[in-house]
Design an enzyme around this catalytic site. Structure first.
Site, mmCIF file in Angstrom:
data_model
loop_
_atom_site.group_PDB
_atom_site.id
_atom_site.type_symbol
_atom_site.label_atom_id
_atom_site.label_comp_id
_atom_site.label_asym_id
_atom_site.label_seq_id
_atom_site.Cartn_x
_atom_site.Cartn_y
_atom_site.Cartn_z
ATOM 1 N N GLY A 23 60.437 -13.521 -29.720
ATOM 2 C CA GLY A 23 60.192 -14.356 -28.548
ATOM 3 C C GLY A 23 61.407 -14.652 -27.703
ATOM 4 O O GLY A 23 62.409 -13.977 -27.775
ATOM 5 N N SER A 24 61.317 -15.651 -26.862
ATOM 6 C CA SER A 24 62.348 -16.169 -25.981
ATOM 7 C C SER A 24 61.870 -16.247 -24.542
ATOM 8 O O SER A 24 60.794 -16.773 -24.293
ATOM 9 C CB SER A 24 63.660 -15.401 -26.078
ATOM 10 O OG SER A 24 64.695 -16.234 -25.613
ATOM 11 N N ARG A 25 62.597 -15.620 -23.579
ATOM 12 C CA ARG A 25 62.270 -15.853 -22.175
ATOM 13 C C ARG A 25 62.666 -14.661 -21.320
ATOM 14 O O ARG A 25 63.642 -13.967 -21.603
ATOM 15 C CB ARG A 25 63.020 -17.110 -21.719
ATOM 16 C CG ARG A 25 62.866 -17.465 -20.263
ATOM 17 C CD ARG A 25 63.534 -18.796 -20.026
ATOM 18 N NE ARG A 25 64.141 -18.881 -18.716
ATOM 19 C CZ ARG A 25 64.874 -19.904 -18.301
ATOM 20 N NH1 ARG A 25 65.097 -20.920 -19.101
ATOM 21 N NH2 ARG A 25 65.394 -19.911 -17.097
#
Length: 221
Positions: free
Chosen positions: A188-190
């Site tokens: 995940g993350s952005r």
């Protein structure tokens, strides 16, 4: 659905470790406790399934369009604002940010078709992905793709507190196709998009996106 190649080593290692742990528990720890053995097996299976789902690539009918900017990642839209992009454009742009949770598909896809005009990798911190400084201080990559009509779109992979491994498959001068993989963020993350001011944003804060499917914006033709 298929599994991403970036997860093969992690999935194999996790599977072997969990198998060894269960065998050790069966023969040396809980040989006379069937309840404990069953509970450990269930927990191990759940953990393994969670790891496997991180690397899933679902079958999808991808969206394509010369004037459309398609979501580069699965997740939730957390930022839509006009801001100064200071790394490449050095002017005002419309920023759209997508937060990827550990439960999302982690493949990153090209939002437009064109040629990579700029690429750079930055080592950095691992602030939580929603931290205001994560886009400038965290480990990240920046990619700028120029479409056939000259419009440029910048997109940025940003690592977070959990996601500490960014993978990319593009380089400067390379032609890329909308919807194809340009990278992967493990766990995940952005992903940030920086669009021209005259782009018509098609999403709202809180919207859930599907990489390669959701239309983020419409560019002038």
């Amino acid at each position: 659905m298929r599994l991403h190649r970036e997860g093969f080593t992690i999935m194999l290692t996790t599977g072997l470790v969990l198998l060894a742990l269960n065998l050790f528990a069966y023969y040396y720890l809980f040989s006379d406790n069937s309840t404990a053995i069953l509970l450990l097996a269930i927990i191990s299976l759940i953990l393994f399934v969670l790891i496997v789902q991180f690397f899933r690539i679902p079958n999808r009918l991808l969206t394509t369009g010369e004037t459309q900017v398609i979501a580069p990642a699965d997740g939730k839209v957390v930022v839509i604002e006009e801001t100064t992009e200071g790394e490449y454009f050095n002017d005002q742009r419309r920023q759209v940010s997508i937060f990827m949770s550990p439960l999302n598909v982690h493949v990153n896809r090209n939002p437009i078709t064109g040629t990579v005009r700029y690429f750079k990798y930055f080592p950095g911190k691992y602030l939580v992905a929603w931290h205001p400084k994560s886009s400038t201080e965290n480990e990240r990559t920046t990619v700028v793709v120029e479409a056939a009509n000259g419009t440029k779109v910048l997109f940025r992979q940003i690592a977070g507190a959990v996601a500490r491994r960014i993978i990319w498959y593009v380089k400067e001068g390379q032609p890329v196709k909308q919807g194809e993989e340009f990278g992967f963020i493990k766990f995940g993350s952005r992903v940030d998009l920086f669009l021209p001011l005259n782009a018509e944003i098609k999403v709202n804060i809180g919207d859930v996106t599907k990489g390669g499917v959701t239309v983020i914006a419409e560019l002038p033709s």
